[in-house]
Design a protein around this motif. Structure first.
Motif, mmCIF file in Angstrom:
data_model
loop_
_atom_site.group_PDB
_atom_site.id
_atom_site.type_symbol
_atom_site.label_atom_id
_atom_site.label_comp_id
_atom_site.label_asym_id
_atom_site.label_seq_id
_atom_site.Cartn_x
_atom_site.Cartn_y
_atom_site.Cartn_z
ATOM 1 N N PHE A 162 -21.811 24.901 -1.217
ATOM 2 C CA PHE A 162 -21.340 23.541 -1.500
ATOM 3 C C PHE A 162 -19.835 23.440 -1.332
ATOM 4 O O PHE A 162 -19.076 24.270 -1.853
ATOM 5 N N LEU A 163 -19.398 22.411 -0.583
ATOM 6 C CA LEU A 163 -17.974 22.146 -0.386
ATOM 7 C C LEU A 163 -17.651 20.747 -0.883
ATOM 8 O O LEU A 163 -17.940 19.753 -0.218
ATOM 9 N N PRO A 164 -17.072 20.629 -2.086
ATOM 10 C CA PRO A 164 -16.678 19.313 -2.601
ATOM 11 C C PRO A 164 -15.333 18.892 -2.009
ATOM 12 O O PRO A 164 -14.416 19.706 -1.890
ATOM 13 N N LEU A 165 -15.231 17.619 -1.642
ATOM 14 C CA LEU A 165 -14.019 17.128 -0.994
ATOM 15 C C LEU A 165 -13.608 15.779 -1.575
ATOM 16 O O LEU A 165 -14.450 14.894 -1.763
ATOM 17 N N ALA A 166 -12.331 15.629 -1.848
ATOM 18 C CA ALA A 166 -11.788 14.320 -2.216
ATOM 19 C C ALA A 166 -11.491 13.581 -0.916
ATOM 20 O O ALA A 166 -10.854 14.127 -0.016
ATOM 21 N N MET A 167 -11.955 12.358 -0.804
ATOM 22 C CA MET A 167 -11.768 11.612 0.437
ATOM 23 C C MET A 167 -11.620 10.130 0.147
ATOM 24 O O MET A 167 -12.346 9.572 -0.676
ATOM 25 N N ASP A 168 -10.677 9.511 0.839
ATOM 26 C CA ASP A 168 -10.479 8.070 0.765
ATOM 27 C C ASP A 168 -11.084 7.454 2.015
ATOM 28 O O ASP A 168 -10.546 7.593 3.111
ATOM 29 N N LEU A 169 -12.226 6.786 1.863
ATOM 30 C CA LEU A 169 -12.936 6.200 2.997
ATOM 31 C C LEU A 169 -12.091 5.246 3.823
ATOM 32 O O LEU A 169 -12.302 5.091 5.018
ATOM 33 N N GLN A 170 -11.151 4.599 3.167
ATOM 34 C CA GLN A 170 -10.352 3.580 3.852
ATOM 35 C C GLN A 170 -9.129 4.161 4.557
ATOM 36 O O GLN A 170 -8.366 3.420 5.174
ATOM 37 N N ASN A 171 -8.972 5.469 4.467
ATOM 38 C CA ASN A 171 -7.841 6.146 5.095
ATOM 39 C C ASN A 171 -8.372 7.050 6.205
ATOM 40 O O ASN A 171 -9.023 8.054 5.936
ATOM 41 N N GLU A 172 -8.099 6.682 7.455
ATOM 42 C CA GLU A 172 -8.641 7.439 8.589
ATOM 43 C C GLU A 172 -8.187 8.896 8.594
ATOM 44 O O GLU A 172 -8.958 9.789 8.945
ATOM 45 N N ALA A 173 -6.950 9.142 8.181
ATOM 46 C CA ALA A 173 -6.452 10.512 8.143
ATOM 47 C C ALA A 173 -7.210 11.334 7.099
ATOM 48 O O ALA A 173 -7.539 12.507 7.325
ATOM 49 N N SER A 174 -7.508 10.719 5.970
ATOM 50 C CA SER A 174 -8.255 11.402 4.916
ATOM 51 C C SER A 174 -9.668 11.725 5.383
ATOM 52 O O SER A 174 -10.189 12.817 5.126
ATOM 53 N N VAL A 175 -10.305 10.785 6.078
ATOM 54 C CA VAL A 175 -11.653 11.008 6.596
ATOM 55 C C VAL A 175 -11.652 12.124 7.633
ATOM 56 O O VAL A 175 -12.501 13.019 7.599
#
Length: 283
Positions: free
Chosen positions: A51-64
């Motif tokens: 399992f790899l948990p990731l923090a991600m902001d869907l509205q930020n293309e760089a984060s995605v």
């Protein structure tokens, strides 16, 4: 079933996403999952070697893009993508502000498009993959007073998934739009269902339907999320996966009602609707 596929699931700290991730891990799949809150995700899922948990902001293309890159760097590939992140929005079209409506589209529609753009180069390169876009039965039939904007976002998911399936078929990649009915998750809870900042007293029916969803329907939904997750895994392993996957008897009933209503309108107004072409010239 094979369990060597790598899954990438968004919106995984609660609801159907969380149920799916837990079931995948139990079956031995490798799973990268995202949430706005890494701590919440880690607490909800627990520690697993695959399992790899990731923090991600869907509205930020760089984060995605960073989340996709980390997934491939960690597991070596990504095979199944589940665009699950999203939220409900209640309120009549007149009540909801432009900002409220656009925010729902930003998350429910453009967030998924950000993921698709970032992951497609990798899927094309490997010549395989499967993208699941989680819509709703409210994305197939919009006859829910007070849920017009939410339905519009999910109608958009239906539309772009159908186009996506046609665009990527030649690369050996599949796309499926998932339309669940009412499932017993926290979707109708206060932290998942937004309501208008400026409610109008004139919309008594909308308030009644909104209250029913928040008080009577919430916690009494007929759908079992464990079975929904299992159905998605079954489809992911199928050789001939569908473009449209409806989940729940209620979703099936509403879909057939919609198709019946459209057929009735088509036939009732055929004499008017088919008289719009240019008249044929006489030889």
């Amino acid at each position: 079933m094979e369990s060597n596929k790598v899954w990438f699931v968004t919106g995984a700290s609660k609801g159907l996403g969380l149920t799916l991730v837990k079931q995948l891990l139990e079956k031995g799949y490798s799973v990268a999952a995202t949430s706005r809150s890494l701590n919440q995700l880690e607490e909800a899922v627990g520690a697993h070697s695959n399992f790899l948990p990731l923090a991600m902001d869907l509205q930020n293309e760089a984060s995605v893009a960073e989340a996709i890159t980390k997934t491939i760097g960690h597991f070596g590939s990504v095979d199944v993508v589940v665009n699950n992140a999203g939220y409900g929005l209640a309120g009549s079209l007149e009540e909801l502000t432009d900002a409220e409506a656009r925010q729902n589209f930003d998350v429910n529609v453009f967030g998924s498009l950000n993921v698709i753009r970032s992951v497609m180069p990798h899927l094309r390169k490997q010549g395989s993959g499967h993208i699941f876009n989680i819509a709703s039965i409210g994305g197939f039939t919009g006859s829910f007073p007070g849920f017009g904007i939410y339905c519009a976002t999910k109608f958009a998911v239906h539309g772009f998934t159908e186009s996506l399936a046609a665009e990527i078929k030649g690369f050996g990649i599949k796309a499926t739009v998932v339309s669940p009915g009412y499932f017993r998750t926290n979707f109708l809870a206060a932290d998942s269902l937004s309501t208008p900042q400026n409610e109008l007293a004139a919309y008594a029916e909308v308030r009644e339907i909104q209250a029913a969803h928040q008080n009577q329907i919430n916690g009494n939904q007929p759908g079992d999320p464990e079975k929904a997750a299992n159905a998605m895994i079954t489809v992911a392993e199928a050789e001939n996966a569908p473009v449209h996957l409806f989940l729940g008897q209620d979703a099936y009933d509403l879909a057939y009602q919609k198709m019946g209503a459209v057929t009735k309108d088509l036939e009732s107004w055929r004499s008017v609707g088919t008289t719009t072409g240019f008249a044929k010239e006489m030889a």
